[in-house]
Design a protein around this motif. Structure first.
Motif, PDB file in Angstrom:
ATOM      1  N   HIS A 307      30.552   6.656  68.938  1.00  0.00           N
ATOM      2  CA  HIS A 307      31.668   5.034  68.587  1.00  0.00           C
ATOM      3  C   HIS A 307      31.116   5.619  67.057  1.00  0.00           C
ATOM      4  O   HIS A 307      30.511   5.731  67.148  1.00  0.00           O
ATOM      5  CB  HIS A 307      31.075   4.219  69.184  1.00  0.00           C
ATOM      6  N   PHE A 308      32.248   4.988  66.321  1.00  0.00           N
ATOM      7  CA  PHE A 308      32.012   4.779  65.120  1.00  0.00           C
ATOM      8  C   PHE A 308      31.773   3.819  64.121  1.00  0.00           C
ATOM      9  O   PHE A 308      32.484   3.286  64.208  1.00  0.00           O
ATOM     10  CB  PHE A 308      33.019   6.485  64.970  1.00  0.00           C
ATOM     11  N   VAL A 309      31.169   3.828  62.870  1.00  0.00           N
ATOM     12  CA  VAL A 309      31.070   2.778  62.038  1.00  0.00           C
ATOM     13  C   VAL A 309      30.986   3.136  60.429  1.00  0.00           C
ATOM     14  O   VAL A 309      31.085   4.412  60.131  1.00  0.00           O
ATOM     15  CB  VAL A 309      29.748   2.094  61.907  1.00  0.00           C
ATOM     16  N   ILE A 310      31.966   2.567  59.412  1.00  0.00           N
ATOM     17  CA  ILE A 310      31.866   2.724  57.856  1.00  0.00           C
ATOM     18  C   ILE A 310      30.541   2.425  57.424  1.00  0.00           C
ATOM     19  O   ILE A 310      30.459   1.233  57.342  1.00  0.00           O
ATOM     20  CB  ILE A 310      32.886   2.337  57.997  1.00  0.00           C
ATOM     21  N   VAL A 311      30.112   2.921  57.238  1.00  0.00           N
ATOM     22  CA  VAL A 311      28.284   2.946  55.843  1.00  0.00           C
ATOM     23  C   VAL A 311      28.884   3.488  54.434  1.00  0.00           C
ATOM     24  O   VAL A 311      30.078   4.766  53.954  1.00  0.00           O
ATOM     25  CB  VAL A 311      27.632   3.595  56.810  1.00  0.00           C
ATOM     26  N   PRO A 333      39.430   6.929  73.107  1.00  0.00           N
ATOM     27  CA  PRO A 333      40.037   7.640  72.504  1.00  0.00           C
ATOM     28  C   PRO A 333      40.358   7.785  71.275  1.00  0.00           C
ATOM     29  O   PRO A 333      39.873   9.184  70.545  1.00  0.00           O
ATOM     30  CB  PRO A 333      41.039   8.337  73.585  1.00  0.00           C
ATOM     31  N   LEU A 334      40.589   7.168  70.107  1.00  0.00           N
ATOM     32  CA  LEU A 334      41.213   7.523  69.011  1.00  0.00           C
ATOM     33  C   LEU A 334      40.305   6.998  67.899  1.00  0.00           C
ATOM     34  O   LEU A 334      40.096   6.711  67.136  1.00  0.00           O
ATOM     35  CB  LEU A 334      42.142   7.266  68.064  1.00  0.00           C
ATOM     36  N   ALA A 335      38.932   6.659  68.617  1.00  0.00           N
ATOM     37  CA  ALA A 335      37.982   5.977  67.752  1.00  0.00           C
ATOM     38  C   ALA A 335      37.701   6.775  65.783  1.00  0.00           C
ATOM     39  O   ALA A 335      37.871   6.309  65.368  1.00  0.00           O
ATOM     40  CB  ALA A 335      36.465   5.995  68.023  1.00  0.00           C
ATOM     41  N   LEU A 336      37.727   8.232  66.310  1.00  0.00           N
ATOM     42  CA  LEU A 336      37.061   8.828  65.060  1.00  0.00           C
ATOM     43  C   LEU A 336      38.599   8.927  64.365  1.00  0.00           C
ATOM     44  O   LEU A 336      38.646   8.520  62.499  1.00  0.00           O
ATOM     45  CB  LEU A 336      37.341  10.449  65.157  1.00  0.00           C
ATOM     46  N   HIS A 337      39.941   9.012  64.857  1.00  0.00           N
ATOM     47  CA  HIS A 337      41.371   9.042  63.723  1.00  0.00           C
ATOM     48  C   HIS A 337      41.308   7.276  62.955  1.00  0.00           C
ATOM     49  O   HIS A 337      41.038   6.922  62.147  1.00  0.00           O
ATOM     50  CB  HIS A 337      42.122   8.946  63.997  1.00  0.00           C
ATOM     51  N   ASP A 338      40.805   6.304  64.099  1.00  0.00           N
ATOM     52  CA  ASP A 338      40.693   4.930  63.405  1.00  0.00           C
ATOM     53  C   ASP A 338      39.826   4.792  61.982  1.00  0.00           C
ATOM     54  O   ASP A 338      40.114   4.295  61.307  1.00  0.00           O
ATOM     55  CB  ASP A 338      40.385   3.995  64.750  1.00  0.00           C
ATOM     56  N   ALA A 339      38.876   5.690  62.586  1.00  0.00           N
ATOM     57  CA  ALA A 339      37.430   5.017  61.191  1.00  0.00           C
ATOM     58  C   ALA A 339      38.118   5.849  60.478  1.00  0.00           C
ATOM     59  O   ALA A 339      37.924   4.956  59.288  1.00  0.00           O
ATOM     60  CB  ALA A 339      36.540   5.252  61.725  1.00  0.00           C
ATOM     61  N   GLU A 340      39.046   7.006  60.259  1.00  0.00           N
ATOM     62  CA  GLU A 340      39.445   7.054  59.290  1.00  0.00           C
ATOM     63  C   GLU A 340      40.079   7.108  58.027  1.00  0.00           C
ATOM     64  O   GLU A 340      39.999   6.794  57.057  1.00  0.00           O
ATOM     65  CB  GLU A 340      39.356   9.388  59.539  1.00  0.00           C
ATOM     66  N   VAL A 341      41.395   6.546  58.788  1.00  0.00           N
ATOM     67  CA  VAL A 341      42.541   6.098  58.557  1.00  0.00           C
ATOM     68  C   VAL A 341      41.969   4.137  58.148  1.00  0.00           C
ATOM     69  O   VAL A 341      42.051   4.198  56.695  1.00  0.00           O
ATOM     70  CB  VAL A 341      43.564   5.425  59.944  1.00  0.00           C
ATOM     71  N   ASP A 348      37.778   2.108  46.802  1.00  0.00           N
ATOM     72  CA  ASP A 348      36.405   2.918  46.762  1.00  0.00           C
ATOM     73  C   ASP A 348      36.380   3.964  47.747  1.00  0.00           C
ATOM     74  O   ASP A 348      35.178   3.651  48.258  1.00  0.00           O
ATOM     75  CB  ASP A 348      35.631   1.911  45.522  1.00  0.00           C
ATOM     76  N   ALA A 349      37.171   4.539  48.303  1.00  0.00           N
ATOM     77  CA  ALA A 349      37.166   4.435  49.721  1.00  0.00           C
ATOM     78  C   ALA A 349      35.838   6.374  49.590  1.00  0.00           C
ATOM     79  O   ALA A 349      34.808   6.157  50.292  1.00  0.00           O
ATOM     80  CB  ALA A 349      38.408   5.636  49.853  1.00  0.00           C
ATOM     81  N   LYS A 350      35.266   6.403  48.057  1.00  0.00           N
ATOM     82  CA  LYS A 350      34.848   7.728  48.097  1.00  0.00           C
ATOM     83  C   LYS A 350      33.440   6.975  48.209  1.00  0.00           C
ATOM     84  O   LYS A 350      32.113   8.188  48.755  1.00  0.00           O
ATOM     85  CB  LYS A 350      35.199   8.122  46.683  1.00  0.00           C
ATOM     86  N   GLN A 351      32.921   5.393  48.546  1.00  0.00           N
ATOM     87  CA  GLN A 351      31.582   5.042  48.246  1.00  0.00           C
ATOM     88  C   GLN A 351      30.933   5.031  49.831  1.00  0.00           C
ATOM     89  O   GLN A 351      29.913   4.815  49.629  1.00  0.00           O
ATOM     90  CB  GLN A 351      31.251   4.032  47.420  1.00  0.00           C
ATOM     91  N   TYR A 352      32.337   5.744  50.479  1.00  0.00           N
ATOM     92  CA  TYR A 352      31.646   5.066  51.580  1.00  0.00           C
ATOM     93  C   TYR A 352      32.078   6.115  52.691  1.00  0.00           C
ATOM     94  O   TYR A 352      32.659   7.731  51.962  1.00  0.00           O
ATOM     95  CB  TYR A 352      32.289   4.015  52.454  1.00  0.00           C
ATOM     96  N   LYS A 353      31.386   6.334  53.763  1.00  0.00           N
ATOM     97  CA  LYS A 353      32.053   7.411  54.625  1.00  0.00           C
ATOM     98  C   LYS A 353      31.372   7.330  56.065  1.00  0.00           C
ATOM     99  O   LYS A 353      31.038   5.765  56.560  1.00  0.00           O
ATOM    100  CB  LYS A 353      31.084   8.309  54.877  1.00  0.00           C
ATOM    101  N   VAL A 354      32.046   7.559  57.554  1.00  0.00           N
ATOM    102  CA  VAL A 354      32.029   7.861  58.462  1.00  0.00           C
ATOM    103  C   VAL A 354      31.122   8.103  59.098  1.00  0.00           C
ATOM    104  O   VAL A 354      30.793   9.603  58.820  1.00  0.00           O
ATOM    105  CB  VAL A 354      33.954   8.177  58.850  1.00  0.00           C
TER     106      VAL A 354
END
Length: 390
Positions: A307-311, A333-341, A348-354
């Protein structure tokens, strides 16, 4: 003397005043008959399947057969001390075992009670021994090996974390030795091992535990024992107890390996209690649901999906759900893809990461052992387990 009487009377009066009777509702029944490890009980109208039952003498049992007029109970103790007419109480608790890291290095019975003489267990809670296996969406591809330490197996028949690999053969062909070698080889591999001994002599299990201690393998191993002289009910429960202990580690994001030694004796124990409770026999006198007996156990072997979160980009260490900047947990099944999208769509996407959610992505690997007679792999139980395993 009068002072003494006054003190006694005042103490008694104080205890009477402080006494608060406990009032509660619970099902009460009585034993109709008992013997050979089972009891027939009447009067428990609200009892649930797999619920723990307490007899008046303190012996525990499990509600196994729920019939119209009576309940068939598996006795987990000395059935000779249970008499006709004895009172029986429901506990409201489904059969469960203590779980947690405190069990590592210990030897317990099928109810999770320590039998190694090292004092009480340090556990974090109870877990039901029966549970529906995780569905397809909750799983992911097997992608990490379990190294057995035997080059021929690791090269030709690699075992993945989350798989079910059957060890089958006649008696005295090295099945247990292979499983013990695998457990010893996991030293320093971040893999918790659970060894479930079903229907074996206590001396043989003691030798196995001594061997594991000699090689330092008990530091990452839990041993669950239902010996040959234990009631058939405990031999029936032992694999499910070992699986529940392993599932606790898997759901903490850790990897676990459980060895069932062996499921042939497990099927014999199940056949015994089923015939005693007059369930209709089928092929080789096994009850009709003996396939389901092992399939529901081995299907619980799993490689859980991450499972992934954006931090925030500066976040270090394991990510928790409370650290998610958007309050969402991405799973499936698409957890990483959904988080990256979702990350790409943020300002300011550069201030966060998956980041991977802490406690996700664990695994439970199963190594069931089946003993054949004169190499007959086409017998009932061997063919069942062959069809269930990978």
């Amino acid at each position: 003397m009068s002072d003494l009487v006054k003190n006694l009377s005042s103490d008694l009066q104080r205890q009477i005043d402080e006494f608060t009777p406990e009032v509660g509702l619970r099902d009460v029944g009585s034993v109709l008959e008992a013997g050979d490890g089972i009891a027939r009980v009447s009067g428990l109208s609200k009892v649930r399947a797999q619920e723990l039952i307490r007899f008046a003498n303190g012996t525990m049992g499990i509600a196994f057969n729920l019939e119209e007029q009576e309940v068939g109970v598996l006795i987990m103790g000395d059935y000779a001390k249970i008499d006709e007419g004895m009172l029986v109480y429901t506990t409201g608790r489904i059969v469960s075992v203590p779980v947690g890291p405190g069990l590592v290095g210990r030897v317990v019975n099928a109810l999770g009670e320590p039998v190694d003489g090292k004092g009480s267990l340090q556990f974090e809670g109870y877990r039901p021994i029966e549970r529906i296996a995780p569905g397809v969406v909750a799983r992911k591809d097997v992608d990490t090996p379990v190294q057995t330490g035997i080059k021929a197996i690791d090269a030709m028949i690699p075992i993945g974390r989350g798989q079910r690999e059957l060890i089958i053969g006649d008696r005295q062909t090295g099945k247990t030795a292979l499983a013990i070698d695998t457990i010893i080889n996991q030293k320093g591999q971040d893999l918790i091992c659970i060894y479930v001994a079903i229907g074996q002599k206590r001396a043989a299990v003691a030798r196995t535990v001594a061997l594991l201690e000699r090689f330092g393998a008990m530091d990452h191993t839990v041993v669950v024992i239902a010996a040959a002289d234990d009631p058939a009910a405990l031999q029936y429960l032992a694999p499910y107890a070992g699986c529940a202990i392993g599932e606790e580690f898997a759901e903490r994001g850790m990897d676990a390996l459980v060895v069932y030694d062996d499921l042939s004796k497990h099927a014999w124990a199940y056949r015994q209690v089923s015939l005693l409770l007059r369930r209709p026999p089928g092929r080789e006198a096994y009850p009709g649901d003996v396939f389901y007996l092992h399939s529901r156990l081995l299907e619980r072997a799993v490689r859980l999906a991450d499972h992934f979160v954006i931090v925030p980009a500066k976040h270090e260490g394991g990510a928790l759900e409370k650290d998610a900047v958007d309050g969402k947990r991405y799973q499936g099944p698409l957890a990483l893809h959904d988080a990256e999208v979702a990350l790409a769509a943020m300002e300011d996407a550069k201030q966060y990461k998956v980041a991977k959610l802490e406690g996700s992505g664990g695994s439970l690997t199963a190594l069931p052992i089946i003993e054949t007679l004169l190499g007959d792999v086409s017998a009932y139980i061997p063919t069942n387990v062959i069809s269930i395993t990978d």
